[in-house]
Design a protein around this motif. Structure first.
Motif, mmCIF file in Angstrom:
data_model
loop_
_atom_site.group_PDB
_atom_site.id
_atom_site.type_symbol
_atom_site.label_atom_id
_atom_site.label_comp_id
_atom_site.label_asym_id
_atom_site.label_seq_id
_atom_site.Cartn_x
_atom_site.Cartn_y
_atom_site.Cartn_z
ATOM 1 N N THR A 51 0.844 -1.199 0.000
ATOM 2 C CA THR A 51 0.000 0.000 0.000
ATOM 3 C C THR A 51 0.882 1.251 0.000
ATOM 4 O O THR A 51 0.607 2.230 -0.715
ATOM 5 C CB THR A 51 -0.926 -0.020 1.238
ATOM 6 O OG1 THR A 51 -1.771 -1.182 1.143
ATOM 7 C CG2 THR A 51 -1.791 1.217 1.318
ATOM 8 N N GLU A 56 -8.548 0.152 3.043
ATOM 9 C CA GLU A 56 -7.902 -0.146 4.329
ATOM 10 C C GLU A 56 -8.953 -0.248 5.432
ATOM 11 O O GLU A 56 -9.889 0.540 5.491
ATOM 12 C CB GLU A 56 -6.938 0.983 4.711
ATOM 13 C CG GLU A 56 -5.741 1.113 3.804
ATOM 14 C CD GLU A 56 -4.731 -0.003 3.984
ATOM 15 O OE1 GLU A 56 -4.015 -0.007 4.995
ATOM 16 O OE2 GLU A 56 -4.686 -0.890 3.114
ATOM 17 N N LYS A 103 2.056 -0.986 12.254
ATOM 18 C CA LYS A 103 0.969 -1.121 11.278
ATOM 19 C C LYS A 103 -0.377 -1.096 11.994
ATOM 20 O O LYS A 103 -0.605 -1.859 12.927
ATOM 21 C CB LYS A 103 1.136 -2.434 10.510
ATOM 22 C CG LYS A 103 0.218 -2.572 9.304
ATOM 23 C CD LYS A 103 0.685 -3.746 8.450
ATOM 24 C CE LYS A 103 -0.335 -4.148 7.397
ATOM 25 N NZ LYS A 103 -0.542 -3.131 6.377
ATOM 26 N N THR A 162 -5.091 -3.836 4.099
ATOM 27 C CA THR A 162 -5.862 -3.825 2.852
ATOM 28 C C THR A 162 -6.815 -5.014 2.859
ATOM 29 O O THR A 162 -6.382 -6.142 3.076
ATOM 30 C CB THR A 162 -4.896 -3.938 1.650
ATOM 31 O OG1 THR A 162 -3.934 -2.902 1.744
ATOM 32 C CG2 THR A 162 -5.640 -3.837 0.326
ATOM 33 N N ASP A 173 -5.610 -2.264 -3.537
ATOM 34 C CA ASP A 173 -5.223 -0.863 -3.722
ATOM 35 C C ASP A 173 -5.185 -0.610 -5.214
ATOM 36 O O ASP A 173 -4.853 -1.511 -5.993
ATOM 37 C CB ASP A 173 -3.810 -0.616 -3.180
ATOM 38 C CG ASP A 173 -3.710 -0.858 -1.697
ATOM 39 O OD1 ASP A 173 -4.532 -0.309 -0.955
ATOM 40 O OD2 ASP A 173 -2.794 -1.591 -1.288
HETATM 41 MG MG LIG Z 1 -1.889 -3.011 2.148
#
Ligand SMILES: [Mg+2]
Ligand SMILES: Nc1nc2c(ncn2[C@@H]2O[C@H](COP(=O)(O)OP(=O)(O)O)[C@@H](O)[C@H]2O)c(=O)[nH]1
Length: 200
Positions: free
Chosen positions: A27, A42, A61, A65, A69
């Motif tokens: 991403t 997301e 993080k 996703t 994307d």
């Molecule tokens: Mg991702």
């Protein structure tokens, strides 16, 4: 493997898939290079996914996703080309969806993180079995032990015919260099008659 569409506005339209394990920077890479605001799907990571989506090494993080994307980037030189970038979701439970994302693509980038290199093995196997040209781009995270290209190739079980390079998924220039390498690699494979490939 699909040949690129005829030129539109002077630029050849080429679909490219960006794949790799969970949290390797897919991403981020599409966001870094895209000429348009990327389409993202997301969702916040919650404690419910903790058992399946290991955050070891990527503790910062906070989202993941869940569909794909999409981004777009084009150049007029060295080749007039407009790349449509589709980023896969990384987790194994989404792997079935990769066939749909790969349909009509001319090539793929397998993004890897050397701290969790096995997370991207499936991506390399997937494109190899599909017969789709791919390159391996190793996204360098801080704290990752240095590994040589030869070691990484050995881990992926690929030879020199698969281009391998290091990159920084946050850097537009770095991601563009990976994409250009992929386009060159894919163009070479498309120009090689299948009969010759079979004979190799
Ligand atoms: Mg991702
Ligand atoms: N330090 C560093 N962090 C990165 C890099 N690429 C991605 N990240 C971070 O790593 C996390 C995972 O990246 P993301 O793009 O969501 O991974 P994806 O699951 O492959 O889409 C995010 O928090 C990013 O900000 C990089 O090259 N260097």
């Amino acid at each position: 493997m699909t040949r690129p569409s005829p030129p539109a506005g002077g630029r050849m339209i080429v679909k490219v898939v960006i794949a790799g394990g969970f949290g390797v920077g897919k991403t981020t890479a599409i966001g870094a290079v895209s000429d348009i605001t990327p389409l993202r799907t997301e969702e916040l990571l919650t404690t419910r996914s903790a058992a399946t989506d290991s955050l070891h090494g990527i503790e910062e993080k906070s989202t993941t996703t869940v569909a794909f994307d999409f981004g777009r980037v084009g150049w007029d030189a060295p080749t007039p080309v407009e790349l449509y970038l589709f980023g896969t979701p990384g987790q194994p439970r989404f792997w079935d969806f990769w066939h749909d994302l790969a349909a009509g693509a001319s090539g793929a980038v397998v993004l890897a993180d050397t701290r969790r290199i096995a997370a991207s093995f499936h991506a390399a196997d997937f494109f190899e079995q599909l017969g789709m040209p791919f390159v391996i781009a190793v996204n360098r995270f801080p704290g990752a032990a240095p590994r040589s290209p030869a070691e990484i190739r050995e881990s992926f079980d690929v030879d020199d015919s698969v281009p391998l390079m290091f990159c920084d998924a946050r850097s537009p220039d770095s991601v563009a260099a990976v994409l250009l390498a992929l386009i060159q690699h894919a163009a070479l494979q498309l120009q090689t008659p299948p009969s010759l490939l079979d004979a190799l």
